[in-house]
Write a protein that holds these residues in place. Sequence first.
Motif, PDB file in Angstrom:
ATOM      1  N   SER A  38       0.809  -1.227   0.000  1.00 54.81           N
ATOM      2  CA  SER A  38       0.000   0.000   0.000  1.00 54.81           C
ATOM      3  C   SER A  38       0.836   1.268   0.000  1.00 54.81           C
ATOM      4  O   SER A  38       0.497   2.240  -0.670  1.00 54.81           O
ATOM      5  N   GLU A  39       1.901   1.280   0.781  1.00 50.36           N
ATOM      6  CA  GLU A  39       2.707   2.501   0.883  1.00 50.36           C
ATOM      7  C   GLU A  39       3.334   2.855  -0.464  1.00 50.36           C
ATOM      8  O   GLU A  39       3.285   4.012  -0.892  1.00 50.36           O
ATOM      9  N   LEU A  40       3.897   1.877  -1.149  1.00 50.48           N
ATOM     10  CA  LEU A  40       4.491   2.145  -2.459  1.00 50.48           C
ATOM     11  C   LEU A  40       3.414   2.575  -3.453  1.00 50.48           C
ATOM     12  O   LEU A  40       3.609   3.499  -4.235  1.00 50.48           O
ATOM     13  N   ARG A  41       2.261   1.927  -3.427  1.00 50.41           N
ATOM     14  CA  ARG A  41       1.172   2.295  -4.343  1.00 50.41           C
ATOM     15  C   ARG A  41       0.731   3.735  -4.101  1.00 50.41           C
ATOM     16  O   ARG A  41       0.503   4.479  -5.041  1.00 50.41           O
ATOM     17  N   LEU A  42       0.628   4.136  -2.838  1.00 49.38           N
ATOM     18  CA  LEU A  42       0.244   5.513  -2.536  1.00 49.38           C
ATOM     19  C   LEU A  42       1.299   6.483  -3.060  1.00 49.38           C
ATOM     20  O   LEU A  42       0.971   7.496  -3.685  1.00 49.38           O
ATOM     21  N   LYS A  43       2.558   6.172  -2.835  1.00 50.62           N
ATOM     22  CA  LYS A  43       3.639   7.028  -3.346  1.00 50.62           C
ATOM     23  C   LYS A  43       3.576   7.139  -4.869  1.00 50.62           C
ATOM     24  O   LYS A  43       3.763   8.222  -5.426  1.00 50.62           O
ATOM     25  N   GLN A  44       3.323   6.021  -5.542  1.00 49.87           N
ATOM     26  CA  GLN A  44       3.234   6.037  -7.004  1.00 49.87           C
ATOM     27  C   GLN A  44       2.073   6.911  -7.465  1.00 49.87           C
ATOM     28  O   GLN A  44       2.210   7.698  -8.404  1.00 49.87           O
ATOM     29  N   GLU A  45       0.943   6.781  -6.818  1.00 52.74           N
ATOM     30  CA  GLU A  45      -0.229   7.550  -7.225  1.00 52.74           C
ATOM     31  C   GLU A  45      -0.054   9.039  -6.934  1.00 52.74           C
ATOM     32  O   GLU A  45      -0.468   9.880  -7.723  1.00 52.74           O
ATOM     33  N   GLY A  49       0.104  11.879  -9.912  1.00 50.12           N
ATOM     34  CA  GLY A  49      -0.762  13.061  -9.879  1.00 50.12           C
ATOM     35  C   GLY A  49      -0.001  14.367  -9.892  1.00 50.12           C
ATOM     36  O   GLY A  49      -0.288  15.265 -10.687  1.00 50.12           O
ATOM     37  N   SER A  50       1.020  14.473  -9.042  1.00 47.27           N
ATOM     38  CA  SER A  50       1.755  15.743  -8.964  1.00 47.27           C
ATOM     39  C   SER A  50       2.736  15.901 -10.116  1.00 47.27           C
ATOM     40  O   SER A  50       2.878  16.991 -10.665  1.00 47.27           O
ATOM     41  N   ALA A  51       3.396  14.821 -10.515  1.00 48.80           N
ATOM     42  CA  ALA A  51       4.365  14.923 -11.606  1.00 48.80           C
ATOM     43  C   ALA A  51       3.685  15.223 -12.930  1.00 48.80           C
ATOM     44  O   ALA A  51       4.202  15.989 -13.738  1.00 48.80           O
ATOM     45  N   PHE A  75      -4.922  11.602  -7.906  1.00 49.25           N
ATOM     46  CA  PHE A  75      -4.296  12.777  -7.304  1.00 49.25           C
ATOM     47  C   PHE A  75      -4.083  13.898  -8.319  1.00 49.25           C
ATOM     48  O   PHE A  75      -3.848  15.041  -7.941  1.00 49.25           O
ATOM     49  N   ALA A  76      -4.184  13.580  -9.603  1.00 49.27           N
ATOM     50  CA  ALA A  76      -4.108  14.627 -10.624  1.00 49.27           C
ATOM     51  C   ALA A  76      -5.263  15.610 -10.467  1.00 49.27           C
ATOM     52  O   ALA A  76      -5.120  16.799 -10.754  1.00 49.27           O
TER      53      ALA A  76
END
Length: 133
Positions: A38-45, A49-51, A75-76
Amino acid sequence: MRGRFQVGRVKLYLLDSNDAANFPAHRGITSELYGGGSELRLKQEMLLGSAAGGCLTRLASKPEVCHLNEGHAAFAVLERARSLMPEIGQPFEVALSVTRAGNLFTTHTSVAAGFDRFTPALIEQYLGAYAEH
Protein backbone atom coordinates in the motif's frame (compact mmCIF):
# COMPACT_ATOMS: atom_id res chain seq x y z
CA MET A 1 10.40 12.81 -17.07
CA ARG A 2 12.25 10.17 -19.05
CA GLY A 3 11.19 10.78 -22.57
CA ARG A 4 8.77 12.11 -25.09
CA PHE A 5 7.51 9.95 -27.90
CA GLN A 6 5.19 10.64 -30.77
CA VAL A 7 2.46 8.00 -31.04
CA GLY A 8 0.41 8.90 -34.06
CA ARG A 9 -0.92 12.39 -33.37
CA VAL A 10 -0.40 12.04 -29.62
CA LYS A 11 2.66 13.01 -27.58
CA LEU A 12 3.46 10.39 -24.94
CA TYR A 13 5.55 11.40 -21.92
CA LEU A 14 7.11 8.72 -19.72
CA LEU A 15 7.81 9.53 -16.09
CA ASP A 16 10.51 7.74 -14.07
CA SER A 17 11.60 8.47 -10.51
CA ASN A 18 14.97 6.72 -10.99
CA ASP A 19 16.93 9.89 -11.59
CA ALA A 20 20.19 10.93 -9.92
CA ALA A 21 18.64 14.33 -9.11
CA ASN A 22 16.12 12.63 -6.79
CA PHE A 23 16.77 11.54 -3.23
CA PRO A 24 17.85 7.86 -3.17
CA ALA A 25 14.69 6.90 -1.24
CA HIS A 26 12.54 8.35 -4.03
CA ARG A 27 14.31 6.70 -6.95
CA GLY A 28 12.59 3.33 -6.56
CA ILE A 29 9.02 4.61 -6.50
CA THR A 30 8.44 3.74 -10.16
CA SER A 31 10.52 0.55 -10.11
CA GLU A 32 7.57 -1.85 -10.13
CA LEU A 33 3.90 -1.85 -10.98
CA TYR A 34 1.17 -3.52 -8.90
CA GLY A 35 3.55 -4.59 -6.19
CA GLY A 36 5.32 -3.38 -3.11
CA GLY A 37 2.30 -2.89 -0.86
CA SER A 38 0.00 0.00 0.00
CA GLU A 39 2.71 2.50 0.88
CA LEU A 40 4.49 2.15 -2.46
CA ARG A 41 1.17 2.29 -4.34
CA LEU A 42 0.24 5.51 -2.54
CA LYS A 43 3.64 7.03 -3.35
CA GLN A 44 3.23 6.04 -7.00
CA GLU A 45 -0.23 7.55 -7.22
CA MET A 46 0.88 10.76 -5.52
CA LEU A 47 3.86 11.01 -7.86
CA LEU A 48 1.72 10.38 -10.92
CA GLY A 49 -0.76 13.06 -9.88
CA SER A 50 1.75 15.74 -8.96
CA ALA A 51 4.36 14.92 -11.61
CA ALA A 52 1.80 14.91 -14.38
CA GLY A 53 0.64 18.37 -13.32
CA GLY A 54 4.20 19.64 -13.03
CA CYS A 55 5.09 18.19 -16.42
CA LEU A 56 2.14 19.94 -18.05
CA THR A 57 3.07 23.22 -16.35
CA ARG A 58 6.65 23.00 -17.65
CA LEU A 59 5.31 22.29 -21.12
CA ALA A 60 3.02 25.35 -20.85
CA SER A 61 0.10 23.05 -21.56
CA LYS A 62 -3.29 23.71 -20.01
CA PRO A 63 -5.56 20.87 -21.06
CA GLU A 64 -9.27 21.49 -20.66
CA VAL A 65 -9.95 17.80 -20.02
CA CYS A 66 -8.01 15.42 -17.79
CA HIS A 67 -8.81 11.77 -18.55
CA LEU A 68 -8.25 9.47 -15.59
CA ASN A 69 -8.32 5.77 -16.37
CA GLU A 70 -8.93 3.99 -13.08
CA GLY A 71 -8.16 5.63 -9.76
CA HIS A 72 -4.38 5.45 -10.13
CA ALA A 73 -4.18 9.04 -11.37
CA ALA A 74 -6.78 10.42 -8.94
CA PHE A 75 -4.30 12.78 -7.30
CA ALA A 76 -4.11 14.63 -10.62
CA VAL A 77 -7.56 15.99 -9.75
CA LEU A 78 -6.15 17.50 -6.54
CA GLU A 79 -3.10 18.87 -8.37
CA ARG A 80 -5.24 20.51 -11.05
CA ALA A 81 -7.26 22.29 -8.37
CA ARG A 82 -4.18 23.21 -6.31
CA SER A 83 -2.39 24.72 -9.29
CA LEU A 84 -5.46 26.76 -10.27
CA MET A 85 -5.82 28.37 -6.82
CA PRO A 86 -3.18 31.12 -7.25
CA GLU A 87 -4.35 31.82 -10.80
CA ILE A 88 -7.94 32.55 -9.76
CA GLY A 89 -7.21 33.71 -6.21
CA GLN A 90 -9.74 31.34 -4.72
CA PRO A 91 -9.58 28.59 -2.09
CA PHE A 92 -9.25 24.91 -2.88
CA GLU A 93 -12.97 24.15 -2.76
CA VAL A 94 -13.69 26.74 -5.48
CA ALA A 95 -10.76 25.63 -7.63
CA LEU A 96 -11.90 22.00 -7.34
CA SER A 97 -15.38 23.00 -8.44
CA VAL A 98 -13.98 24.93 -11.43
CA THR A 99 -11.80 22.03 -12.58
CA ARG A 100 -14.41 19.32 -11.91
CA ALA A 101 -16.13 19.68 -15.29
CA GLY A 102 -12.84 18.85 -17.03
CA ASN A 103 -12.20 15.60 -15.15
CA LEU A 104 -13.20 12.51 -17.10
CA PHE A 105 -13.04 9.19 -15.26
CA THR A 106 -13.26 5.78 -16.88
CA THR A 107 -12.68 2.32 -15.49
CA HIS A 108 -12.29 -1.13 -16.98
CA THR A 109 -11.88 -2.93 -13.65
CA SER A 110 -15.21 -2.39 -11.95
CA VAL A 111 -14.61 -4.85 -9.13
CA ALA A 112 -13.40 -4.10 -5.61
CA ALA A 113 -10.04 -5.81 -6.23
CA GLY A 114 -9.32 -3.26 -8.97
CA PHE A 115 -9.34 -0.28 -6.61
CA ASP A 116 -6.58 0.74 -4.21
CA ARG A 117 -7.63 1.48 -0.64
CA PHE A 118 -5.40 3.26 1.83
CA THR A 119 -5.68 3.47 5.60
CA PRO A 120 -6.43 6.89 7.11
CA ALA A 121 -3.07 6.74 8.93
CA LEU A 122 -1.17 6.27 5.65
CA ILE A 123 -3.08 9.12 4.02
CA GLU A 124 -2.33 11.37 7.00
CA GLN A 125 1.35 10.41 6.92
CA TYR A 126 1.82 11.37 3.29
CA LEU A 127 -0.89 13.94 2.65
CA GLY A 128 -1.43 15.64 6.01
CA ALA A 129 0.82 18.62 5.21
CA TYR A 130 -0.56 18.86 1.64
CA ALA A 131 -4.12 19.03 2.93
CA GLU A 132 -3.24 21.88 5.28
CA HIS A 133 -2.20 24.17 2.39
